[in-house]
Design an enzyme around this catalytic site. Structure first.
Site, mmCIF file in Angstrom:
data_model
loop_
_atom_site.group_PDB
_atom_site.id
_atom_site.type_symbol
_atom_site.label_atom_id
_atom_site.label_comp_id
_atom_site.label_asym_id
_atom_site.label_seq_id
_atom_site.Cartn_x
_atom_site.Cartn_y
_atom_site.Cartn_z
ATOM 1 N N GLU A 174 15.434 42.235 14.171
ATOM 2 C CA GLU A 174 14.465 41.911 15.223
ATOM 3 C C GLU A 174 13.693 43.149 15.669
ATOM 4 O O GLU A 174 13.099 43.176 16.750
ATOM 5 C CB GLU A 174 15.200 41.254 16.398
ATOM 6 C CG GLU A 174 15.938 39.979 15.998
ATOM 7 C CD GLU A 174 15.088 38.705 16.079
ATOM 8 O OE1 GLU A 174 14.300 38.557 17.016
ATOM 9 O OE2 GLU A 174 15.226 37.847 15.171
ATOM 10 N N HIS A 242 17.921 39.735 23.066
ATOM 11 C CA HIS A 242 17.667 41.046 22.467
ATOM 12 C C HIS A 242 18.306 42.073 23.392
ATOM 13 O O HIS A 242 18.296 41.889 24.624
ATOM 14 C CB HIS A 242 16.162 41.344 22.389
ATOM 15 C CG HIS A 242 15.432 40.573 21.333
ATOM 16 N ND1 HIS A 242 14.201 40.000 21.547
ATOM 17 C CD2 HIS A 242 15.756 40.295 20.050
ATOM 18 C CE1 HIS A 242 13.792 39.396 20.443
ATOM 19 N NE2 HIS A 242 14.717 39.553 19.521
ATOM 20 N N CYS A 359 9.140 44.291 25.979
ATOM 21 C CA CYS A 359 8.969 43.431 24.794
ATOM 22 C C CYS A 359 7.553 43.543 24.260
ATOM 23 O O CYS A 359 7.322 43.354 23.068
ATOM 24 C CB CYS A 359 9.182 41.960 25.146
ATOM 25 S SG CYS A 359 10.777 41.572 25.828
HETATM 26 O O1 SUG Z 1 11.552 35.962 20.420
HETATM 27 N N1 SUG Z 1 9.826 34.292 22.975
HETATM 28 C C1 SUG Z 1 10.197 35.547 22.334
HETATM 29 C C2 SUG Z 1 10.383 36.636 23.361
HETATM 30 C C3 SUG Z 1 10.588 37.989 22.706
HETATM 31 C C4 SUG Z 1 10.918 39.054 23.690
HETATM 32 N N2 SUG Z 1 11.065 40.275 23.046
HETATM 33 C C5 SUG Z 1 11.984 41.231 23.331
HETATM 34 N N3 SUG Z 1 12.988 41.000 24.111
HETATM 35 N N4 SUG Z 1 11.847 42.374 22.769
HETATM 36 C C6 SUG Z 1 11.456 35.369 21.496
HETATM 37 O O2 SUG Z 1 12.376 34.656 21.950
HETATM 38 C C7 SUG Z 1 9.060 31.981 23.022
HETATM 39 C C8 SUG Z 1 7.968 31.149 22.398
HETATM 40 C C9 SUG Z 1 7.958 29.737 22.908
HETATM 41 O O3 SUG Z 1 9.002 29.213 23.301
HETATM 42 O O4 SUG Z 1 6.861 29.135 22.913
HETATM 43 C C10 SUG Z 1 9.352 33.279 22.285
HETATM 44 O O5 SUG Z 1 9.140 33.334 21.082
#
Ligand code: SUG
Length: 435
Positions: A174, A242, A359
């Site tokens: 990731e 994460h 993020c």
């Molecule tokens: O991968 N949300 C992302 C958020 C990523 C956050 N990144 C870090 N923590 N570095 C994920 O879960 C949600 C999209 C939706 O539900 O429409 C989403 O992909």
């Protein structure tokens, strides 16, 4: 040689929406089906970038990916003209369509992992795009993300680009969301902290140990300067999908929650052994619970070394609004540690999908020469900010619901916005739909 930390934020795309696609990400599940505001989302992202630039850092960005991903829809058997493809997917497989519409490339902490040149055996900066194998909507990002990274960091004199790891979830990776670098200064050899997961009782782990090890090998890191530690399963089950939801590293400082690691004592001992200079600033669980940490995204802050020598936290507004979290931040600023400034930013549109300030950015440490070799169209000055804001205001909707994704006109609108962006940034025929 002077090295700088440059944050490459994800420019939030015109299809930002709440489809509830990420299992284990509490905010994504909670807001499933809600109306989003892509225009506000992108402007909030740009305001955060401006604020960081105003703190004295160079600020970069990565372009949004092309969504809907017609290439993916066609590979999955939807045929005909582009509007046919959308109409057929909308009718028979709306969840596939929603996955192909996600604007999730905005969270560039997941774009890849970067090893800066002071840390690598060949003295070049190494990039590995993340395979994001755990979630369909994210697994389709890697190809075009790799193209963006090569487009921006094009010089093979300074930059090495690896392929995303093979092997699907077996090597689930990731990117920088589970990685931090500790160093006495940006230009000294750093220590790389890789945090991997093991499935919890409720939620699956996305980052695999064997993936982190492969990235460390590819990046030619010194084994004595790499540490692999397991994230705590309680943090995973509390919604820290994460590790950057429960901790962040910068310079000499590791800022984290007491329950971040499965085996706290041995993890901290391993980190101290590799980085004897480390200053650990930890939130005790009785001051900030894991639930508060996940709801407020306290640790999903950007921890930035400012040119004047200060260290600042750029936090989401949600942290300011939680009295226990705000109290802990105030205490941290008052105590004897390098963190002495807090800036709260409104990134609510992203937060509702589980993405905070950290993020939204990929940290890249570059020397003056490497920065000069970077594509300057992706480094923002006032004119660059103004141009991107004007582009957003011209092309983005201020309300988008999951139903709108089924409308072929919305596809045209989104791709037209990206076509205009490639002209603005002199990118040529960059996206698949332009080729
Ligand atoms: O991968 N949300 C992302 C958020 C990523 C956050 N990144 C870090 N923590 N570095 C994920 O879960 C949600 C999209 C939706 O539900 O429409 C989403 O992909």
């Amino acid at each position: 040689m002077t090295h700088h930390e440059i944050n490459f934020d994800g420019l939030i795309g015109p299809t930002h929406n709440y489809a509830g696609l990420s299992f284990g990400n509490l905010a994504s599940a909670r807001n499933k089906g809600a109306a989003s505001n892509p225009r506000a989302a992108a402007l909030q992202g740009l305001s955060k970038m401006r604020a960081v630039r105003d703190l004295g850092l160079h600020q970069g960005f990565l372009p949004p990916l092309d969504r809907p991903s017609l290439k993916t829809l066609r590979a999955l058997g939807f045929r005909g003209t582009d509007p046919d493809v959308i109409a057929k997917a909308a009718k028979t497989a709306p969840e596939i369509l929603a996955n192909c519409y996600a604007a999730s490339s905005m969270w560039t902490a997941n774009a890849g992992t970067v090893a800066p040149s002071p840390d690598t055996e060949d003295g070049k900066a190494h990039f590995t795009p993340a395979n994001l194998a755990s979630n369909f909507h994210r697994a389709i990002e890697a190809d075009t993300t790799a193209r963006s990274l090569k487009h921006i960091f094009a010089s093979d004199r300074y930059f090495v680009h690896h392929r995303a790891l093979p092997g699907g979830v077996h090597f689930g990776d990731e990117g920088a969301a589970n990685h931090g670098r500790l160093a006495q200064s940006h230009d000294r050899q750093g220590v790389h902290l890789f945090v991997y997961g093991v499935d919890g009782e409720k939620f699956p782990a996305r980052q695999k140990l064997r993936a982190s090890e492969a990235v460390a090998r590819n990046h030619l890191l010194d084994a004595k300067k790499t540490v692999f530690v397991q994230q705590s399963r309680s943090a995973l089950d509390a919604g820290a999908f994460h590790n950057d939801v429960v901790g962040v590293a910068n310079g000499t400082v590791l800022f984290l929650h007491e329950q971040s690691f499965e085996d706290r004592a041995s993890a901290l001992a391993a980190i101290r052994k590799a980085a004897p200079f480390v200053e650990i600033v930890e939130a005790p669980a009785d001051a900030v619970s894991l639930e508060d940490a996940v709801a407020s995204y306290l640790f999903n802050s950007q921890l930035l070394s400012l040119p004047g020598g200060e260290m600042a936290l750029v936090l989401p507004k949600e942290s300011e609004e939680n009295p226990r979290v705000k109290g802990f931040v105030d205490d941290t600023l008052a105590k004897n540690n390098p963190i002495n400034r807090a800036v709260y930013m409104d990134v609510r549109e992203s937060m509702r999908n589980g993405g905070g300030p950290a993020c939204l950015r990929l940290r890249v440490i570059l020397s003056d020469e490497e920065l000069a070799a970077t594509n300057q169209n992706f480094i923002l000055d006032d004119a660059g900010f103004d141009a991107l804001e004007a582009w957003v205001k011209k092309h983005y909707r201020d309300r988008l619901t999951p139903d709108d994704l089924t409308d072929p006109n919305f596809m045209d609108e989104s791709l037209a916005a990206l076509d205009a962006l490639t002209q603005l940034l002199k990118m040529g025929a960059f996206y698949d739909f332009q080729r």
